[in-house]
Write a protein that holds these residues in place. Structure first.
Motif, PDB file in Angstrom:
ATOM      1  N   ALA A 135       0.794  -1.221   0.000  1.00  0.00           N
ATOM      2  CA  ALA A 135       0.000   0.000   0.000  1.00  0.00           C
ATOM      3  C   ALA A 135       0.833   1.280   0.000  1.00  0.00           C
ATOM      4  CB  ALA A 135      -0.927   0.000   1.205  1.00  0.00           C
ATOM      5  N   LEU A 136       2.154   1.190   0.003  1.00  0.00           N
ATOM      6  CA  LEU A 136       2.956   2.394   0.127  1.00  0.00           C
ATOM      7  C   LEU A 136       2.779   3.332  -1.070  1.00  0.00           C
ATOM      8  CD1 LEU A 136       4.924   4.120   1.698  1.00  0.00           C
ATOM      9  CD2 LEU A 136       6.787   2.853   0.625  1.00  0.00           C
ATOM     10  N   LEU A 137       2.935   2.838  -2.282  1.00  0.00           N
ATOM     11  CA  LEU A 137       2.814   3.724  -3.443  1.00  0.00           C
ATOM     12  C   LEU A 137       1.423   4.331  -3.583  1.00  0.00           C
ATOM     13  CD1 LEU A 137       5.061   2.016  -6.122  1.00  0.00           C
ATOM     14  CD2 LEU A 137       5.483   4.104  -4.843  1.00  0.00           C
ATOM     15  N   PRO A 138       0.350   3.565  -3.433  1.00  0.00           N
ATOM     16  CA  PRO A 138      -0.969   4.217  -3.474  1.00  0.00           C
ATOM     17  C   PRO A 138      -1.127   5.262  -2.378  1.00  0.00           C
ATOM     18  CG  PRO A 138      -1.212   1.857  -3.748  1.00  0.00           C
ATOM     19  CD  PRO A 138       0.228   2.117  -3.387  1.00  0.00           C
ATOM     20  N   ARG A 139      -0.573   4.998  -1.204  1.00  0.00           N
ATOM     21  CA  ARG A 139      -0.652   5.958  -0.106  1.00  0.00           C
ATOM     22  C   ARG A 139       0.104   7.236  -0.444  1.00  0.00           C
ATOM     23  NH1 ARG A 139       1.282   4.662   6.059  1.00  0.00           N
ATOM     24  NH2 ARG A 139       0.670   6.630   6.979  1.00  0.00           N
ATOM     25  N   LEU A 140       1.287   7.096  -1.068  1.00  0.00           N
ATOM     26  CA  LEU A 140       2.054   8.269  -1.465  1.00  0.00           C
ATOM     27  C   LEU A 140       1.322   9.080  -2.534  1.00  0.00           C
ATOM     28  CD1 LEU A 140       5.680   6.830  -1.561  1.00  0.00           C
ATOM     29  CD2 LEU A 140       4.622   8.227   0.225  1.00  0.00           C
ATOM     30  N   ARG A 141       0.641   8.403  -3.424  1.00  0.00           N
ATOM     31  CA  ARG A 141      -0.138   9.120  -4.444  1.00  0.00           C
ATOM     32  C   ARG A 141      -1.238   9.965  -3.807  1.00  0.00           C
ATOM     33  NH1 ARG A 141      -0.033   3.859  -7.106  1.00  0.00           N
ATOM     34  NH2 ARG A 141       1.664   3.901  -8.612  1.00  0.00           N
ATOM     35  N   VAL A 142      -1.908   9.403  -2.821  1.00  0.00           N
ATOM     36  CA  VAL A 142      -2.969  10.135  -2.125  1.00  0.00           C
ATOM     37  C   VAL A 142      -2.373  11.337  -1.386  1.00  0.00           C
ATOM     38  CG1 VAL A 142      -4.622   9.998  -0.210  1.00  0.00           C
ATOM     39  CG2 VAL A 142      -4.519   8.177  -1.920  1.00  0.00           C
TER      40      VAL A 142
END
Length: 66
Positions: free
Chosen positions: A25-32
């Motif tokens: 979930a790190l990359l989706p979290r960074l996008r948000v």
């Protein structure tokens, strides 16, 4: 093991996803986070930093006990 690429804030990142990466979930979290206003981003990035630091330091102490 697989790898993925993402663009966050105009910068390109490569992420290696290992079998123990259960949530990924790190990359989706960074996008948000990147879509938030600057002040909110600073707070959110600090929180991610603290969580990653805890995770990494926890891994070091677990290895020392083995």
């Amino acid at each position: 093991m697989r790898s993925a690429q993402a663009v966050v804030g105009g910068a390109r990142y490569a992420e290696v996803v290992t079998p123990d990466d259960t949530d990924g979930a790190l990359l989706p979290r960074l996008r948000v986070i990147e879509e938030q206003p600057l002040e909110a981003r600073a707070t959110a990035y600090a929180q991610v930093h603290d969580e990653l630091k805890l995770r990494l330091e926890g891994g070091d102490s677990a290895g020392a006990d083995a």
